[in-house]
Design a protein around this motif. Structure first.
Motif, mmCIF file in Angstrom:
data_model
loop_
_atom_site.group_PDB
_atom_site.id
_atom_site.type_symbol
_atom_site.label_atom_id
_atom_site.label_comp_id
_atom_site.label_asym_id
_atom_site.label_seq_id
_atom_site.Cartn_x
_atom_site.Cartn_y
_atom_site.Cartn_z
ATOM 1 N N THR A 27 0.825 -1.212 0.000
ATOM 2 C CA THR A 27 0.000 0.000 0.000
ATOM 3 C C THR A 27 0.852 1.253 0.000
ATOM 4 O OG1 THR A 27 -1.763 -1.154 1.201
ATOM 5 C CG2 THR A 27 -1.819 1.248 1.209
ATOM 6 N N VAL A 28 1.888 1.279 0.847
ATOM 7 C CA VAL A 28 2.760 2.450 0.924
ATOM 8 C C VAL A 28 3.482 2.660 -0.401
ATOM 9 C CG1 VAL A 28 4.832 3.394 2.015
ATOM 10 C CG2 VAL A 28 3.057 2.337 3.423
ATOM 11 N N VAL A 29 4.021 1.598 -0.980
ATOM 12 C CA VAL A 29 4.734 1.717 -2.261
ATOM 13 C C VAL A 29 3.781 2.195 -3.356
ATOM 14 C CG1 VAL A 29 5.931 0.425 -4.061
ATOM 15 C CG2 VAL A 29 6.487 0.013 -1.651
ATOM 16 N N ILE A 34 1.845 6.420 -7.051
ATOM 17 C CA ILE A 34 0.734 7.250 -7.544
ATOM 18 C C ILE A 34 1.046 8.725 -7.326
ATOM 19 C CG2 ILE A 34 -1.686 7.849 -7.178
ATOM 20 C CD1 ILE A 34 -2.151 4.876 -6.489
ATOM 21 N N TRP A 35 1.575 9.038 -6.159
ATOM 22 C CA TRP A 35 1.953 10.422 -5.837
ATOM 23 C C TRP A 35 2.991 10.951 -6.834
ATOM 24 C CZ3 TRP A 35 4.067 11.838 -0.274
ATOM 25 C CH2 TRP A 35 4.272 13.219 -0.192
ATOM 26 N N ALA A 41 2.878 14.212 -13.907
ATOM 27 C CA ALA A 41 1.917 14.435 -14.988
ATOM 28 C C ALA A 41 1.200 15.768 -14.867
ATOM 29 C CB ALA A 41 0.889 13.299 -15.007
ATOM 30 N N ALA A 42 0.834 16.177 -13.650
ATOM 31 C CA ALA A 42 0.037 17.395 -13.451
ATOM 32 C C ALA A 42 0.896 18.644 -13.331
ATOM 33 C CB ALA A 42 -0.833 17.248 -12.197
ATOM 34 N N SER A 51 6.944 16.106 -5.106
ATOM 35 C CA SER A 51 6.958 14.673 -5.370
ATOM 36 C C SER A 51 7.887 13.975 -4.380
ATOM 37 C CB SER A 51 7.427 14.402 -6.795
ATOM 38 O OG SER A 51 8.792 14.738 -6.933
ATOM 39 N N PRO A 52 7.743 12.658 -4.201
ATOM 40 C CA PRO A 52 8.657 11.930 -3.313
ATOM 41 C C PRO A 52 10.127 12.106 -3.673
ATOM 42 C CG PRO A 52 6.740 10.579 -3.809
ATOM 43 C CD PRO A 52 6.636 11.800 -4.662
#
Length: 270
Positions: A27-29, A34-35, A41-42, A51-52
């Motif tokens: 889930t974390v990965v 996604i982040w 992209a945005a 971003s990470p």
């Protein structure tokens, strides 16, 4: 046959525990991916969302200042947490054993938890100045309540026959309390310790933010004033990592002192 079954259970337990953590890791990965993809992209303004990879890069670049701030917050959090653990258990025992202590102290402890940090921190700033001792006291004050409550609840939940058996064998009330009741209530006491551990570094950093010479709170304030959003995220993740390490330490101490929760099961129940 029973020996082989017990041996198999002890062998399979670490494997089951490892598999139990896989959903969290996945889930974390997934969330980090996604982040990262969304930011790439945005292209949102870096002052709004980082971003990470930008956060990691910022943490590496600012490490010469981030590390000392982290050490200060870590020391304040651990010292305050240690004080809360000792005093919390002792207060929980005293309140459990004395109705007078319950009437005198428990309402005050409850009231202390209702005070917002933003209103009490200036007072500690006046009393202790910008020194770390004020932050240690604040952490201890806000971390002590769950430990006291769970100590009280754990001792109150100890079945009466434990005391009856010990005292029938000649044990004193004090010996029974410290060698029997606390051992039986230890699992619940560790629950309170774990709840407190989840907030100590966030409390220390917030207290620093309201007034200190150094620490992650001051570091966050400087990052906010200069609109360095990646640094804000970096400090936030450092607090999360420190909290996770402290929770792992509490878990390790619990395992070393009273064993795994599965060890509490009755082997004759099956």
């Amino acid at each position: 046959m029973a020996f082989h079954s017990s041996l198999r259970n002890h062998t399979d337990r670490p494997r089951r525990q490892a598999w139990r953590h896989w959903p969290t890791v996945v889930t974390v990965v997934a969330l980090l991916l996604i982040w990262q993809v969304w930011v790439d992209a945005a292209h949102p303004p870096v002052t709004m969302v980082s971003s990470p990879t930008q956060i990691v890069r910022s943490a590496i670049i600012s490490w010469p200042t981030l590390w000392p701030a982290t050490c200060m917050t870590f020391i304040e959090g651990v010292c305050g947490f240690a004080i809360a653990c000792v005093l919390g258990v002792l207060l929980g025992i005293g309140i459990h054993c004395s109705r007078t202590a319950y009437a005198a102290l428990f309402p005050l402890l409850t009231a202390a938890q209702t005070l917002p940090l933003i209103s009490i921190a200036p007072l500690f700033l006046i009393w202790f100045g910008f020194e770390p001792v004020g932050k240690i006291v604040i952490v201890a004050v806000f971390a002590i309540f769950p430990i006291v409550v769970q100590t009280m609840r754990g001792l109150a939940a100890v079945p009466a026959f434990y005391d009856d058996v010990a005292m029938t064998c000649g044990a004193s009330r004090a010996w029974t309390l410290f060698h029997v009741d606390l051992r039986v209530a230890a699992r619940q006491i560790f629950g309170g310790v774990r709840v407190s551990a989840a907030y100590v570094f966030a409390t220390a950093a917030t207290a620093e933010y309201l007034g200190a010479r150094s620490g992650l709170g001051i570091w966050l304030q400087a990052a906010y004033n200069s609109f360095q959003t990646p640094r804000i995220f970096a400090a936030t993740f450092v607090i999360i990592i420190m909290t996770g390490l402290l929770l792992l330490a509490v878990h390790a101490v619990e395992r070393l002192t009273i064993g795994a929760p599965a060890d509490d099961d009755d082997p004759d129940a099956q």
